[in-house]
Scaffold this active site. Structure first.
Site, PDB file in Angstrom:
ATOM      1  N   ARG A 181       0.838  -1.191   0.000  1.00 24.70           N
ATOM      2  CA  ARG A 181       0.000   0.000   0.000  1.00 24.70           C
ATOM      3  C   ARG A 181       0.878   1.248   0.000  1.00 24.70           C
ATOM      4  NH1 ARG A 181      -5.108   1.789   2.209  1.00 24.70           N
ATOM      5  NH2 ARG A 181      -5.344   3.919   1.482  1.00 24.70           N
ATOM      6  N   ARG A 188      -5.445   1.422  -4.830  1.00 22.26           N
ATOM      7  CA  ARG A 188      -4.649   0.785  -3.790  1.00 22.26           C
ATOM      8  C   ARG A 188      -4.699  -0.732  -3.920  1.00 22.26           C
ATOM      9  NH1 ARG A 188      -8.746   3.123  -0.285  1.00 22.26           N
ATOM     10  NH2 ARG A 188      -8.005   5.093  -1.077  1.00 22.26           N
ATOM     11  N   ASP A 237      -6.808  -1.937   1.175  1.00 22.09           N
ATOM     12  CA  ASP A 237      -7.278  -0.940   2.134  1.00 22.09           C
ATOM     13  C   ASP A 237      -8.009  -1.688   3.234  1.00 22.09           C
ATOM     14  OD1 ASP A 237      -8.154   1.513   3.274  1.00 22.09           O
ATOM     15  OD2 ASP A 237      -9.998   1.460   2.086  1.00 22.09           O
TER      16      ASP A 237
END
Ligand code: X6L
Ligand code: MG
Ligand code: MG
Length: 178
Positions: free
Chosen positions: A91, A100, A103
């Site tokens: 990340r 991303r 998360d």
């Protein structure tokens, strides 16, 4: 010393999301690594949903899911472990709301109400979002969060969330070998 374990483990609910690379692998690898902590057990997993991006709409679709954890960690200790797992899975925090690999968001920790710089519980915004509420509905225990039905009813735009892979949360989560 930390004596919270004397009251037995606490229940926490988290949301997971990925929209970069091998999205499903990131979700499952995150669960495996969360569970790798001796004080965390992943007790339920939602199905996996493919969801239209919200916030920045010009990015790839997400896979989102939710999980129920049993833990003897405090909320801050759990958050730190979640952030470590995010970092391990590559990340990178550059663009706010941007793409991303993984998360991890803490939604609920028992009935804790917390408002610090680092952590607000229950999660202040995610509960309005279909990509969180629909997966959460698969696994939430009514008594853990009696408000969830009302929030799901109020939630607009459920159209952007599609079942992608059905999983059976009744089964204990078994971390895959990899
Ligand atoms: C106006 C302005 C309306 C901002 C909505 C909503 C911003 C959600 C950020 C917003 C706004 C977020 C995911 C995502 C993000 C995800 C899907 C966020 C943070 N994360 N879209 N967008 N799934 N489908 O996990 O939640 S960025
Ligand atoms: Mg998020
Ligand atoms: Mg987050």
């Amino acid at each position: 010393m930390n004596y919270t374990h004397l009251n037995g483990p606490s229940t926490a609910y988290i949301a997971l999301g990925s929209n970069l690379g091998e999205r499903e692998r990131y979700l499952l690898e995150a669960l495996r690594r969360l569970q790798h902590h001796e004080h965390i057990r992943v007790s339920r997993c939602s199905s996996i949903y493919e969801t239209d991006p919200v916030g920045i709409v010009d990015q790839g679709p997400f896979l989102n899911m939710a999980a129920k954890l049993e833990t003897t960690l405090t909320p801050m200790e759990l958050l730190e472990w979640m952030m470590q797992v995010e970092a391990e899975l590559g990340r990178v925090r550059n663009v706010r709301w941007g793409p991303r690999t993984i998360d991890l968001d803490m939604l609920l920790y028992e009935k804790a109400e917390l408002n610090t710089d680092k952590l607000t519980l229950p999660h202040p915004r995610m509960h309005e979002r279909a990509f969180v509420l629909i997966p959460l509905a698969d696994i939430i225990e009514e008594s853990d969060y009696p408000e969830w039905r009302e929030l799901l009813d109020k939630c607009e735009d459920k159209g952007g969330v599609r079942l992608w892979k059905k999983t059976d949360w009744h089964r204990e989560f078994v971390p895959s070998e990899s």
